[in-house]
Design an enzyme around this catalytic site. Structure first.
Site, short mmCIF file in Angstrom:
data_model
loop_
_atom_site.label_atom_id
_atom_site.label_comp_id
_atom_site.label_asym_id
_atom_site.label_seq_id
_atom_site.Cartn_x
_atom_site.Cartn_y
_atom_site.Cartn_z
N HIS A 187 -0.19 -7.65 -4.48
CA HIS A 187 -1.08 -6.23 -4.76
C HIS A 187 -1.58 -5.90 -3.30
O HIS A 187 -2.93 -5.44 -3.11
CB HIS A 187 -2.26 -6.74 -5.29
C1 LIG Z 1 6.77 -8.44 -8.27
C2 LIG Z 1 5.37 -7.48 -8.18
C3 LIG Z 1 4.57 -7.73 -9.28
C4 LIG Z 1 3.40 -6.75 -9.35
N1 LIG Z 1 2.88 -7.02 -10.73
C5 LIG Z 1 1.96 -6.01 -10.94
C6 LIG Z 1 1.16 -5.80 -12.28
O1 LIG Z 1 1.78 -6.67 -13.28
N2 LIG Z 1 0.29 -4.83 -12.52
C7 LIG Z 1 -0.20 -4.17 -11.33
O2 LIG Z 1 -1.14 -3.30 -11.71
N3 LIG Z 1 0.42 -4.22 -10.31
C8 LIG Z 1 1.55 -5.03 -9.99
N4 LIG Z 1 2.09 -4.92 -8.69
C9 LIG Z 1 1.62 -4.10 -7.69
C10 LIG Z 1 1.96 -2.44 -8.12
O3 LIG Z 1 3.16 -2.49 -8.63
C11 LIG Z 1 1.82 -1.77 -6.68
O4 LIG Z 1 0.42 -1.91 -6.37
C12 LIG Z 1 2.16 -0.21 -6.86
O5 LIG Z 1 3.38 -0.22 -7.71
C13 LIG Z 1 2.08 0.33 -5.56
O6 LIG Z 1 2.64 1.63 -5.71
P1 LIG Z 1 2.83 2.62 -4.29
O7 LIG Z 1 3.36 4.04 -4.83
O8 LIG Z 1 1.94 2.28 -3.41
O9 LIG Z 1 4.01 1.67 -3.79
P2 LIG Z 1 5.48 1.33 -4.39
O10 LIG Z 1 5.46 1.44 -5.68
O11 LIG Z 1 5.85 0.14 -3.67
O12 LIG Z 1 6.45 2.56 -3.74
C14 LIG Z 1 6.86 2.59 -2.47
C15 LIG Z 1 8.31 3.15 -2.45
O13 LIG Z 1 8.57 3.78 -1.31
C16 LIG Z 1 9.89 3.40 -0.86
N5 LIG Z 1 10.31 3.53 0.48
C17 LIG Z 1 9.56 2.46 1.43
N6 LIG Z 1 9.93 2.91 2.73
C18 LIG Z 1 10.44 3.87 2.72
C19 LIG Z 1 11.25 4.72 3.67
N7 LIG Z 1 11.09 4.59 4.98
N8 LIG Z 1 12.01 5.83 3.36
C20 LIG Z 1 12.16 6.19 2.05
N9 LIG Z 1 11.60 5.44 0.97
C21 LIG Z 1 10.58 4.49 0.98
C22 LIG Z 1 10.11 2.01 -1.47
O14 LIG Z 1 11.48 1.73 -1.70
C23 LIG Z 1 9.28 2.34 -2.77
O15 LIG Z 1 10.24 2.83 -3.81
C24 LIG Z 1 3.07 -5.69 -8.62
C25 LIG Z 1 3.99 -5.41 -7.50
C26 LIG Z 1 5.19 -6.40 -7.28
C27 LIG Z 1 5.97 -5.95 -6.15
#
Ligand SMILES: Cc1cc2nc3c(=O)[nH]c(=O)nc-3n(C[C@H](O)[C@H](O)[C@H](O)COP(=O)(O)OP(=O)(O)OC[C@H]3O[C@@H](n4cnc5c(N)ncnc54)[C@H](O)[C@@H]3O)c2cc1C
Length: 506
Positions: A444
């Site tokens: 997280h």
């Molecule tokens: C294994 C795991 C289990 C988890 N379990 C839970 C759970 O059960 N419940 C919960 O609430 N949360 C959980 N989380 C956390 C939750 O999923 C995240 O907090 C949330 O998805 C974050 O969203 P975000 O949009 O900030 O980032 P992300 O969803 O990580 O998205 C970022 C995106 O940007 C892309 N990216 C990065 N750099 C670049 C670049 N330079 N160019 C183009 N694209 C790029 C990545 O490939 C990715 O697709 C978990 C996370 C993981 C990894």
């Protein structure tokens, strides 16, 4: 589709939880031309078996994960794996599917650095907008794209743990996912008809045929482009070539690691760090990459004589939010029941279960830094787990509470034995040593582009990068203080709110 040279109203960098939500919400307005760039693939290539909910732990090691590790942690003496998703849906496509708001008290400090309008009550309409909560609990959304609900038939061993929690004196919550309660209950899950539902499934897929939305996968953003103080677009690599995409607004949705990494290698960040990495300073902003924090989790692993039923859901269907001390101003501890025996340092366990203990409002703070402007060079990720002693004390309180549950009569006929840490570890120093040495990331990470209006803040109350024009961040990185629950639902609310800000609806 060739995006080279074309101008968009909004360029979104990163197609994870936040990026999929923003792409879908912004493109609802046919006048808004949206480009979504995602480094990973559309993820359709993954074998069917790993798409099923219980297989989620194997997803991070596929092409759907980045394979990150932290730098060596002082607490454990080694690096810690820190999975994050890569591909449409991002981390929501590989996560453990728990869908829960943080407890409302955990959002109280979001305004500490001057951010306005980000308290729990401000976020509530956006939480609601993201979900259709099948529980029908008061205050929950009824028409949002994510269809969430508790497991229909939780694993018997987890139900026994829930009974044990109540027997140990904890409150039986009605809706532990809604942000208003403490206690133990089945938590809502992102599982629909037996399959996981990511932000890409719920939001992006229904929007893909809109002519004003362009999605480019396998496109790695290399750096942001600036004209003076205005961000004008993104340079990215795709198909072996370098492209540029220009937009009136660029919004970083690349996640806690990706967004800070991109800002830093584009010359936006702490001047000294940039100079050390030989990156030209475009805009000095001391907070970028600071304030990195995460939930660490320590596990108690139990062997059972009675056969634990096979998992059908996400393994962690029931959890509790509680206070580590009566003086705490809200729940600062999560205990989660897991229907498999996780790997542990003491002895292999074939039949059993796990109780995970995690400080929900950790005080430890670390950094994300770069070594060069090379977009393919991994950043230095240092969550500095357990550098604040208070976090260790919170785990000790959690282990004590977890053992009371395990020793309750509700679990008596499971014939359980604590294998790890084992009953040699009873006092605070030995539990503390165990937690420091054998914890894992709860995955997280937040905080590297924190919200606020002061010197250490990266984005202002409208999610605009401070001191620059045409550039916002809207993902887990803007969270100034981690919510007291799993993070995905909070990121959904942030992205829903960001869509309103961009469309000037609020
Ligand atoms: C294994 C795991 C289990 C988890 N379990 C839970 C759970 O059960 N419940 C919960 O609430 N949360 C959980 N989380 C956390 C939750 O999923 C995240 O907090 C949330 O998805 C974050 O969203 P975000 O949009 O900030 O980032 P992300 O969803 O990580 O998205 C970022 C995106 O940007 C892309 N990216 C990065 N750099 C670049 C670049 N330079 N160019 C183009 N694209 C790029 C990545 O490939 C990715 O697709 C978990 C996370 C993981 C990894």
């Amino acid at each position: 589709m060739n995006t080279q040279g074309s101008a968009y109203d909004v360029v979104l960098v990163g197609g994870g939880t936040a990026g999929c939500i923003l792409a879908a919400r912004l493109s609802e307005d046919p006048r808004v031309r949206v480009l979504l760039l995602e480094a990973g693939s559309a993820m359709s290539g993954l074998p069917e078996a790993v798409a099923l909910p219980p297989a989620w732990p194997s997803l991070a090691a596929t092409t759907a994960g980045w394979g990150d590790r932290t730098v060596v942690q002082r607490a454990s003496g080694g690096p810690v794996p820190l999975p994050r998703g890569r591909g449409l849906g991002g981390s929501s496509a590989i996560n453990a599917m728990v869908f829960a708001r943080g407890h409302r008290s955990g959002y109280d400090s979001w305004g500490d650095h001057g951010a306005k309008g980000w308290a729990f009550d401000d976020l509530l309409p956006y939480f609601q907008r993201s979900e259709t909560a099948l529980s029908g609990a008061p205050g929950r959304g009824t028409q949002g794209p994510l269809v969430v609900g508790p497991a229909t038939a939780p694993n018997d061993v987890l139900l026994a743990c829930l009974d044990g929690a109540v027997e140990a004196g904890h409150r039986r919550a009605l809706d532990i996912s809604g942000g208003l309660e403490e206690g133990f209950a089945p938590v809502d899950l992102n599982i629909v008809a037996g399959r996981r539902q990511s932000a890409a499934d719920a939001y992006l897929a229904p929007a893909l045929n809109r002519s004003n939305l362009c999605v480019v996968t396998d496109a790695v953003a290399h750096r942001l482009l600036f004209e003076g103080e205005r961000c004008t677009g993104v340079e990215y690599g795709a198909g072996g070539a370098t492209h540029t995409a220009t937009g009136a607004e660029v919004v970083l949705t690349a996640g806690t690691v990706g967004s800070a990494h991109l800002l830093l290698r584009s010359g936006v960040g702490p001047a000294k760090d940039l100079e050390r990495a030989q990156v030209e300073v475009v805009h000095a902003l001391p907070g970028v990459g600071r304030n990195l924090h995460d939930h660490p989790r320590a596990n108690l692993v139990y062997r059972a004589q009675r056969q634990v039923p096979a998992a059908r859901n996400n393994h962690g269907e029931i959890l509790g939010l509680l206070r580590s001390t009566p003086e705490a101003d809200g729940p600062d501890l999560q205990i989660i029941f897991i229907d498999i025996p996780l790997p542990n340092p003491v002895a292999p366990v074939t039949n059993g279960f796990t109780i995970g203990v995690s400080p929900m409002r950790p005080l430890s703070r670390g950094t994300l830094r770069i070594t060069s402007a090379d977009p393919h060079a991994a950043p230095l990720i240092d969550p500095a787990y357990f550098t604040a002693e208070q976090d260790v004390r919170t785990v000790f309180a959690g282990v004590t509470a977890a053992r009371r549950i395990a020793w309750s009569s509700a679990l008596a006929d499971w014939g359980i034995e604590e294998v790890s840490p084992g009953l040699d570890a009873v006092d605070e120093p030995s539990i503390g040593d165990y937690a420091r040495k054998y914890f894992g990331s709860y995955c997280h990470p937040v905080g590297t582009c924190a919200l606020g209006e002061d010197e250490v803040s990266v984005v202002d109350s409208q999610l605009r990068v401070r001191g620059l024009d045409g550039l916002r961040v809207a993902d887990a990185s803007v969270i100034p203080a981690i919510p007291s629950n799993n993070t995905n639902a909070t990121v959904c609310a942030i992205a829903e709110r960001a869509a309103d800000l961009l469309l000037r609806r609020s």
